[in-house]
Structures are given as C-alpha cells and as structure tokens.
Design an enzyme around this catalytic site. Structure first.
Site, PDB file in Angstrom:
ATOM      1  N   ASP A  85      22.794  10.978 -15.139  1.00 38.58           N
ATOM      2  CA  ASP A  85      22.235  12.324 -14.951  1.00 38.58           C
ATOM      3  C   ASP A  85      23.198  13.420 -15.401  1.00 38.58           C
ATOM      4  OD1 ASP A  85      20.048  11.059 -13.937  1.00 38.58           O
ATOM      5  OD2 ASP A  85      20.489  11.479 -11.831  1.00 38.58           O
ATOM      6  N   ARG A 118      10.172   2.742 -17.821  1.00 39.09           N
ATOM      7  CA  ARG A 118      10.675   2.787 -16.437  1.00 39.09           C
ATOM      8  C   ARG A 118       9.784   1.907 -15.548  1.00 39.09           C
ATOM      9  NH1 ARG A 118      12.212   8.959 -14.799  1.00 39.09           N
ATOM     10  NH2 ARG A 118      13.549   7.918 -13.285  1.00 39.09           N
ATOM     11  N   CYS A 154      10.743  12.198 -15.318  1.00 40.62           N
ATOM     12  CA  CYS A 154      11.281  12.418 -16.665  1.00 40.62           C
ATOM     13  C   CYS A 154      10.940  11.244 -17.572  1.00 40.62           C
ATOM     14  CB  CYS A 154      12.798  12.581 -16.606  1.00 40.62           C
ATOM     15  SG  CYS A 154      13.318  14.088 -15.797  1.00 40.62           S
ATOM     16  N   ARG A 213      12.393  21.584 -11.722  1.00 40.12           N
ATOM     17  CA  ARG A 213      12.159  20.411 -10.861  1.00 40.12           C
ATOM     18  C   ARG A 213      13.409  20.071 -10.056  1.00 40.12           C
ATOM     19  NH1 ARG A 213      10.993  15.285 -13.681  1.00 40.12           N
ATOM     20  NH2 ARG A 213      11.236  14.697 -11.508  1.00 40.12           N
ATOM     21  N   LYS A 266      18.833  16.889  -4.855  1.00 37.38           N
ATOM     22  CA  LYS A 266      17.432  16.565  -5.175  1.00 37.38           C
ATOM     23  C   LYS A 266      17.110  15.106  -4.860  1.00 37.38           C
ATOM     24  CE  LYS A 266      14.984  15.460  -9.495  1.00 37.38           C
ATOM     25  NZ  LYS A 266      15.458  14.110  -9.796  1.00 37.38           N
ATOM     26  N   ASN A 267      17.940  14.199  -5.374  1.00 39.65           N
ATOM     27  CA  ASN A 267      17.564  12.794  -5.266  1.00 39.65           C
ATOM     28  C   ASN A 267      17.723  12.235  -3.856  1.00 39.65           C
ATOM     29  OD1 ASN A 267      16.674  12.763  -7.860  1.00 39.65           O
ATOM     30  ND2 ASN A 267      18.541  11.883  -8.727  1.00 39.65           N
TER      31      ASN A 267
HETATM   32  N1  EPU Z   1      14.375  -0.519 -13.472  1.00 40.24           N
HETATM   33  C1  EPU Z   1      13.671  -1.671 -13.708  1.00 40.24           C
HETATM   34  N2  EPU Z   1      12.772  -2.089 -12.765  1.00 40.24           N
HETATM   35  C2  EPU Z   1      12.556  -1.401 -11.617  1.00 40.24           C
HETATM   36  C3  EPU Z   1      13.278  -0.217 -11.369  1.00 40.24           C
HETATM   37  C4  EPU Z   1      14.188   0.206 -12.321  1.00 40.24           C
HETATM   38  O1  EPU Z   1      13.840  -2.308 -14.743  1.00 40.24           O
HETATM   39  O2  EPU Z   1      11.720  -1.845 -10.813  1.00 40.24           O
HETATM   40  C5  EPU Z   1      15.339  -0.053 -14.470  1.00 40.24           C
HETATM   41  C6  EPU Z   1      15.027   1.341 -15.012  1.00 40.24           C
HETATM   42  O3  EPU Z   1      14.106   1.276 -16.064  1.00 40.24           O
HETATM   43  C7  EPU Z   1      16.399   1.811 -15.454  1.00 40.24           C
HETATM   44  C8  EPU Z   1      17.328   1.180 -14.423  1.00 40.24           C
HETATM   45  O4  EPU Z   1      16.593   0.094 -13.831  1.00 40.24           O
HETATM   46  O5  EPU Z   1      16.695   1.274 -16.710  1.00 40.24           O
HETATM   47  C9  EPU Z   1      17.774   2.090 -13.331  1.00 40.24           C
HETATM   48  O6  EPU Z   1      16.654   2.725 -12.749  1.00 40.24           O
HETATM   49  P1  EPU Z   1      16.696   3.306 -11.265  1.00 40.24           P
HETATM   50  O7  EPU Z   1      15.649   2.610 -10.478  1.00 40.24           O
HETATM   51  O8  EPU Z   1      18.096   3.254 -10.780  1.00 40.24           O
HETATM   52  O9  EPU Z   1      16.302   4.809 -11.506  1.00 40.24           O
HETATM   53  P2  EPU Z   1      15.212   5.644 -10.756  1.00 40.24           P
HETATM   54  O10 EPU Z   1      15.180   5.286  -9.320  1.00 40.24           O
HETATM   55  O11 EPU Z   1      13.950   5.608 -11.536  1.00 40.24           O
HETATM   56  C10 EPU Z   1      16.882   7.482 -10.029  1.00 40.24           C
HETATM   57  C11 EPU Z   1      16.956   8.985 -10.129  1.00 40.24           C
HETATM   58  C12 EPU Z   1      17.218   9.375 -11.573  1.00 40.24           C
HETATM   59  C13 EPU Z   1      18.530   8.743 -12.011  1.00 40.24           C
HETATM   60  C14 EPU Z   1      18.481   7.221 -11.802  1.00 40.24           C
HETATM   61  C15 EPU Z   1      19.798   6.528 -12.103  1.00 40.24           C
HETATM   62  C16 EPU Z   1      15.524   9.696  -8.364  1.00 40.24           C
HETATM   63  C17 EPU Z   1      14.248  10.308  -7.955  1.00 40.24           C
HETATM   64  N3  EPU Z   1      15.708   9.538  -9.669  1.00 40.24           N
HETATM   65  O12 EPU Z   1      15.827   7.095 -10.885  1.00 40.24           O
HETATM   66  O13 EPU Z   1      17.351  10.779 -11.578  1.00 40.24           O
HETATM   67  O14 EPU Z   1      18.743   9.003 -13.372  1.00 40.24           O
HETATM   68  O15 EPU Z   1      18.128   6.932 -10.438  1.00 40.24           O
HETATM   69  O16 EPU Z   1      20.811   7.034 -11.327  1.00 40.24           O
HETATM   70  O17 EPU Z   1      16.378   9.400  -7.539  1.00 40.24           O
HETATM   71  C18 EPU Z   1      17.423  12.897 -12.571  1.00 40.24           C
HETATM   72  O18 EPU Z   1      17.730  13.335 -11.449  1.00 40.24           O
HETATM   73  O19 EPU Z   1      17.478  13.579 -13.615  1.00 40.24           O
HETATM   74  C19 EPU Z   1      16.972  11.522 -12.674  1.00 40.24           C
HETATM   75  C20 EPU Z   1      16.318  11.031 -13.724  1.00 40.24           C
END
Ligand code: EPU
Length: 426
Positions: free
Chosen positions: A305, A122, A117, A397, A22-23
């Site tokens: 995850d 975030r 989610c 999803r 997915k990701n």
């Molecule tokens: N963060 C910030 N500022 C930013 C971006 C992120 O503070 O500008 C923080 C977030 O709040 C969090 C941490 O950094 O505390 C990590 O966030 P990250 O950006 O790595 O997560 P994401 O890109 O929002 C993706 C996956 C998630 C997975 C996380 C961590 C996708 C679409 N989503 O989310 O997937 O948990 O990386 O590996 O790739 C899932 O598949 O169930 C899912 C939630």
C-alpha cells in the site's frame, strides 16, 4: 465531478495529525455485529469506506450515531440477517468481512461479491476454505456469496498464502465456534492485531495475533466495549513520503512508529533525515535522493500500500531504482499517469524500473485506485506547474480530508467541482 488542482513546487512544512486506520476500521465495524451491547468506536477515520460500512449496518437495522467527527456509537444488537447489497458490496473489498460476522451471528450470510481497488486478480478461495473448514457450506450465484452452517466447529487452518482478508474472516467466523481454532501462516499486519484486540475487548479469546499462528477459543457471549482504532500507518507513510518528495520538513503525529519501520528504513536509505519520538516522526527532506530497490511483502515487509507513493518519490532519485510488487498482479496502474508528468518508468510484469529524472512537470492525470491517487498527489506536489487530478473518489475512500491536511502543511491544493465543464470552488 470533483478534481484536485495542485500548483506544485511548495515545500511541505509543519505537522499533521494522522487519522484512524482504514483497514482496521473496516474490519472492526463489521465485527461490532457480534457485540451483545452497544459499542463506542473512537479514532474512526472520516473516509467513504467507513461511510459505506456504517450504511450497511444501518440497512441491517443497527442504530448508528455519530458522536463527533471520529467517534461513533453502534448498537447492532437488533440487526436482521439481511443481504449486504450490491451497490455497497461492490464499492469496497472489506464488505466481505460481513461474511465472517454474519456467519457467526446467524450461522448464515449473504453478501454480493466484493469490489475494491482493481489490482489484478483478487480471488477469495482462502476465505471460502476457512468457512468450509469451520463447517460452513458456500455457493456463489447471481453475484452473491452465500454461506451457511448448522454449527461452527473449531479446527486447524493453514493458509496457502499469507492473506490479510482471509485471516480476518477466519477470526470473525471462529470466535464463537465450538472449541479451539488454530490459524497457521496467518497475516501479521497491525490491523489484524487491532481486530483481535477489539474482539477480545468484547469477550473473545484470541491469542497470537501479530504472529503467524493465531489461536481462537470459541466463547458463548459477547459484551459491548469502548474501543479506539489504531492510527493509519499508510496515511502516515504517505505524508512522510510527500514531505521527502517536496524537500520539506513535516512531523506526523499520533502514530505508532513501530508500524512504520519498513518505510522509515527506506526513507533513511535514500537520504532523508528522520527523527523518531514515542508517537511522532519528523521527516526532513534532502535536496537529492539516492536510488534504491524495493520489494513489497506481507507485514513486516515493505507494504504494497506504499509502493505507488514510493515510486513517485523515486522518479526524482539519482539513478535506476527497481520496484518489485510481491503481493498483487497489477499494482502499476499509476505508471502511465506519472509518465505524463515526465517520469521515466518501464514495467515488465510485476517489476517497474525507474530512471530518476531532474524534475516532474504538472499535467492532467486520472486516478486508477486509492494508492495510485496518493502517488499522483505526491508527484503533483513535487512537480513544476499545475497538476489536475481526476477521479479523486478513489482517494476519498481511504484518506481523510487529504486536501485540507496538505493545505495546512503549505501545499497549494484545492478541490474543485466541475459541472458541465464549469468549475466551482468547494
Ligand atoms: N489472495 C488469494 N486468495 C484469497 C485471498 C487473497 O489468492 O482468498 C491473494 C490476493 O490476490 C493477493 C494476496 O493474496 O495476491 C494478498 O491478499 P490479501 O488478502 O492480503 O489482501 P486483501 O485482504 O484483499 C488487504 C487490504 C489492502 C492491502 C492488502 C495487502 C483491506 C480492506 N485491504 O487486502 O489494502 O493492499 O491487504 O496488505 O484490508 C489499500 O488499502 O489500498 C488496500 C488495497
């Protein structure tokens, strides 16, 4: 409203084919916008996040053809510089990848604030910091993020924290920027590498993906490509944990075992037996499991995850296990539901303490987010009696045909539609 009804207590047995990640898919699909010829993507998972991504592309004028269940041809060469609509952006986090791709394609992007989610705060500050460093200005108003740049210029970006989303957006926004962009403290997840491989296959010049320093030299033109998405390590991990929780014997096929190392290590540690081959892992459950502690961390640490699914398994382990969530502020929204099923879990901030119990019992429960849903399914499969799971749209999803795959492993699970209290089989 659809529900999953599980009659628990059946050992899962057999083998299951894992779908595309997915990701990775939700990063590669928006990246197709950059290709200057049609692309064929293989191993695309049939999940609702992908459906939404494809709908966004269609709204922008792309020609999207589904060639078979997991193969899609996308011609995005004539798309318009359109706003990514609210109804779609709010459904998924990854809608913000259109900021990076549209910025590269049109020097301008407008996307409603992303959903996804609910895992606590975030923010997207690191994404905006990258766009700014590359020369783009942004504004946020009426729920829309708008960014524009006269010219994107390569630069050095240090991420204040390791973030998957901002690393991906920085790659997408810099592939055509003038000169060299260096991303430091970058995320290293397998889907980061997959996106870099896809972008390189259409002509980008990206080195170092999978390490914490990624170097991107801007190029002028992109071609099309045929590209296969990597297998989903979280889907694989979920079936592995489900096999262990039901004391079953399951082989997950079509995977990259290296991506699953933190999960295989923990399963072995608590007492499951595993056999690893080139593209599969067999999990043989044990009668009892030992307690353990785990802390979620960016890759190659234990993935956040998989935290809820492992928590469901540890509710049945001997003794006290401690789970620390190291990524998100609020990823324990499944705990109240597991308690309904007899689990003994207390939460203090980002730490959950699980006292193992003899058995779980079926109960009506509600899904709060995608992986919370997977945890409730695992609990339901291992519980005595019937578990009725509501709000399963979250599960759909990210998991392709989970009820179908579980039934093929011997689970007693059905999806039912409830209309005004009346049940219909599906
Ligand atoms: N963060 C910030 N500022 C930013 C971006 C992120 O503070 O500008 C923080 C977030 O709040 C969090 C941490 O950094 O505390 C990590 O966030 P990250 O950006 O790595 O997560 P994401 O890109 O929002 C993706 C996956 C998630 C997975 C996380 C961590 C996708 C679409 N989503 O989310 O997937 O948990 O990386 O590996 O790739 C899932 O598949 O169930 C899912 C939630």
């Amino acid at each position: 409203m659809d529900k999953l009804i599980i009659n628990g207590g059946k050992k899962l047995q057999g083998s299951v084919q894992i779908s595309g990640a997915k990701n990775a898919a939700v990063a590669v699909i928006p990246a197709v916008i950059l290709a200057e010829a049609p692309c064929v993507l293989e191993n695309v998972p049939s999940i609702s996040d992908v459906t939404i991504d494809l709908q966004i592309l269609r709204e922008m004028g792309a020609d999207v053809r589904v060639l078979d269940k997991s193969t899609i041809r996308i011609d995005a060469t004539h798309i318009r510089d359109a706003v990514v609509p609210y109804e779609m952006a709010r459904c998924m986090r990854a809608s913000y990848y259109f900021l990076g791709t549209l910025l590269t394609k049109f020097n301008h992007a407008k996307v409603y604030m992303p959903g996804g989610c609910d895992l606590g705060d975030r923010p997207i500050d690191q994404h905006l910091k990258c766009f700014k460093a590359l020369g783009a200005d942004h504004s946020i108003g009426r729920g829309i993020v708008e960014i524009s740049a006269g010219k994107l210029i390569g630069t050095q970006i240090y991420f204040d924290k390791v973030t998957v989303g901002a690393t991906i957006n920085a790659m997408l926004a810099s592939v055509k920027a003038d000169g060299l962009t260096i991303l430091e403290n970058a995320a290293k997840e397998p889907h980061i590498v997959d996106l870099a491989n896809f972008l390189n296959s259409i002509g980008a010049d990206i080195m170092g993906a999978g390490t914490d320093v990624i170097k991107i030299r801007g190029v002028k033109r992109f071609t099309g490509a045929n590209y296969a998405i990597i297998p989903d390590q979280i889907e694989a991990g979920t079936y592995m944990v489900a096999a262990a929780a039901t004391k079953g014997d399951v082989t997950v096929n079509g995977i990259i075992p290296k991506h699953l190392e933190p999960i295989t290590a923990k399963l072995r540690k608590i007492g499951a037996k595993l056999e690893e081959r080139d593209e599969s892992i067999r999990v043989m459950g044990a009668d009892t499991y030992e307690r353990t502690n785990l802390k979620t961390m960016p890759h190659p640490g234990f993935p956040t995850d998989m935290q809820p699914q492992f928590a469901a398994l540890l509710t049945l382990a001997k003794g006290t296990s401690i789970l620390t969530e190291g990524i998100f502020d609020n990823r324990f929204r499944y705990v109240d539901e597991l308690r309904r099923m007899g689990a003994d879990i207390s939460v203090d901030g980002k730490v959950a303490v699980i006292e193992g119990v003899e058995r779980l019992t079926g109960a009506p429960v509600k899904v709060a987010d995608l992986r919370a849903g997977a945890a409730l399914i695992i609990a339901g499969l291992s519980a005595d009696g019937v578990t009725e799971i509501e709000d399963i749209q979250h599960i759909e999803r990210g998991y392709e045909g989970m009820d179908v795959k579980l039934r093929s492993l011997g689970a007693d699970i059905v999806k039912r539609r409830f209309t005004d209290g009346v049940r219909t089989a599906m």
